[in-house]
Enzyme design. Structure first.
Site, PDB file in Angstrom:
ATOM      1  N   ASP A   8      -1.602  -2.951  -4.211  1.00 38.67           N
ATOM      2  CA  ASP A   8      -2.476  -3.212  -3.066  1.00 38.67           C
ATOM      3  C   ASP A   8      -3.040  -1.889  -2.585  1.00 38.67           C
ATOM      4  O   ASP A   8      -2.292  -0.970  -2.235  1.00 38.67           O
ATOM      5  CB  ASP A   8      -1.677  -3.901  -1.953  1.00 38.67           C
ATOM      6  CG  ASP A   8      -2.525  -4.243  -0.723  1.00 38.67           C
ATOM      7  OD1 ASP A   8      -3.699  -3.863  -0.672  1.00 38.67           O
ATOM      8  OD2 ASP A   8      -1.993  -4.896   0.183  1.00 38.67           O
ATOM      9  N   HIS A  55      -4.992  -7.213  -1.907  1.00 39.80           N
ATOM     10  CA  HIS A  55      -4.712  -7.283  -0.474  1.00 39.80           C
ATOM     11  C   HIS A  55      -4.885  -8.681   0.109  1.00 39.80           C
ATOM     12  O   HIS A  55      -4.512  -8.918   1.252  1.00 39.80           O
ATOM     13  CB  HIS A  55      -5.626  -6.300   0.275  1.00 39.80           C
ATOM     14  CG  HIS A  55      -5.286  -6.149   1.719  1.00 39.80           C
ATOM     15  ND1 HIS A  55      -4.025  -5.784   2.163  1.00 39.80           N
ATOM     16  CD2 HIS A  55      -6.041  -6.331   2.850  1.00 39.80           C
ATOM     17  CE1 HIS A  55      -4.014  -5.743   3.484  1.00 39.80           C
ATOM     18  NE2 HIS A  55      -5.216  -6.073   3.916  1.00 39.80           N
ATOM     19  N   SER A  80      -2.808  -9.251   7.198  1.00 37.53           N
ATOM     20  CA  SER A  80      -3.178  -7.866   7.459  1.00 37.53           C
ATOM     21  C   SER A  80      -3.019  -7.541   8.951  1.00 37.53           C
ATOM     22  O   SER A  80      -1.954  -7.751   9.516  1.00 37.53           O
ATOM     23  CB  SER A  80      -4.608  -7.612   6.953  1.00 37.53           C
ATOM     24  OG  SER A  80      -4.885  -6.245   6.836  1.00 37.53           O
TER      25      SER A  80
END
Length: 270
Positions: free
Chosen positions: A220, A248, A96
């Site tokens: 996601d 995610h 991320s």
């Protein structure tokens, strides 16, 4: 520096091998999220784990909203970690927002990195109607997101975690993410969320000269597949691989698929 960064970022060094893998967690997570990757790779690689300041078992007293007001401060921490451990030519695996931390760190000191591996990374979460860029969230959605965090952080965390994790048939995964989110101090969590969900590092991607793997998956909430394709177009020496996973945090929900993608890329570059 020395002992300071070890305590500040809860640094752990495991495994053995000539090549070092640095695993960097995403917002609301912590280094334990990489446990499946550690188990898979520690017999062949030296592995460095850490918690971003404000997350996990980091030293919350080291958090300063003045210092940590953008991705660059977190990149400086990574470079300080590299200096402390005398790391060069290593691979950073960033989940991320940590993927962008890796980009900024590599632009500042490319000698530290051989490769970057992005797991569900995005250069910008906010949609950009002027350019047609799809990031995943509108401004109105983000405003509501921040309002919910401000109103009752722990209620927000318990609701957001399973949505972000996906895989509703495996509720323990969502509960784990809710636990690490709830372990953050609410004021720090909101400040970091405002950074993560409002940064824009699209212009940095074409400047990146480090070979990169972009790992994407299916559905996601936070990072649509268009983002992975966008990154692959802009990063000069990049490879996009799509794994059979959803949510995610695929390193937790589909670790075998993530491990396979990492192993193939690392072996090809060995």
């Amino acid at each position: 520096m020395g002992q300071g960064i070890w305590k500040r970022n809860n640094v752990q060094v495991l495994g053995s091998g000539r090549h070092t893998l640095i695993f960097a967690h995403g917002f609301g997570s912590e280094q334990s999220a990489w446990r499946h990757q550690v188990k898979a790779f520690q017999d062949r690689y030296r592995i460095v784990l850490f918690d971003h300041v404000g997350c996990g078992q980091s030293d919350f007293n080291a958090y300063s909203p003045h210092r940590y007001r953008g991705v660059h401060a977190y990149a400086e921490d990574v470079l300080e970690l590299c200096e402390e451990l005398n790391l060069a030519d290593c691979t950073l695996v960033g989940h991320s927002f940590s993927g962008m931390v890796g980009v900024v760190a590599a632009l500042a000191d490319p000698s530290r990195f051989r490769q970057l591996i992005f797991v569900k990374t995005t250069p910008r979460v906010l949609n950009d109607p002027d350019t047609g860029y799809v990031g995943g969230f509108s401004r109105a959605e983000l405003d509501a997101f921040f309002a919910a965090m401000s109103s009752n952080y722990y209620a927000w965390a318990s609701g957001f975690a399973p949505l972000a994790m996906g895989n509703p048939e495996r509720p323990a995964l969502g509960l784990e993410f809710a636990r690490t989110l709830s372990g953050m101090r609410p004021d720090i969590a909101l400040a970091i969320a405002r950074i993560v969900f409002q940064y824009d590092h699209r212009a940095d991607l074409p400047r990146l000269k480090i070979p990169s793997l972009i790992v994407h998956a299916g559905e996601d909430l936070a990072v649509p597949n268009e983002v992975g394709e966008y990154m692959a177009r802009l990063i000069p020496d990049s490879k996009l691989t799509t794994i059979d996973a959803s949510g995610h945090l695929p390193h937790l929900s589909a670790p075998l698929a993530v491990n396979r993608a990492l192993a193939e890329y690392l072996a090809a570059a060995a």
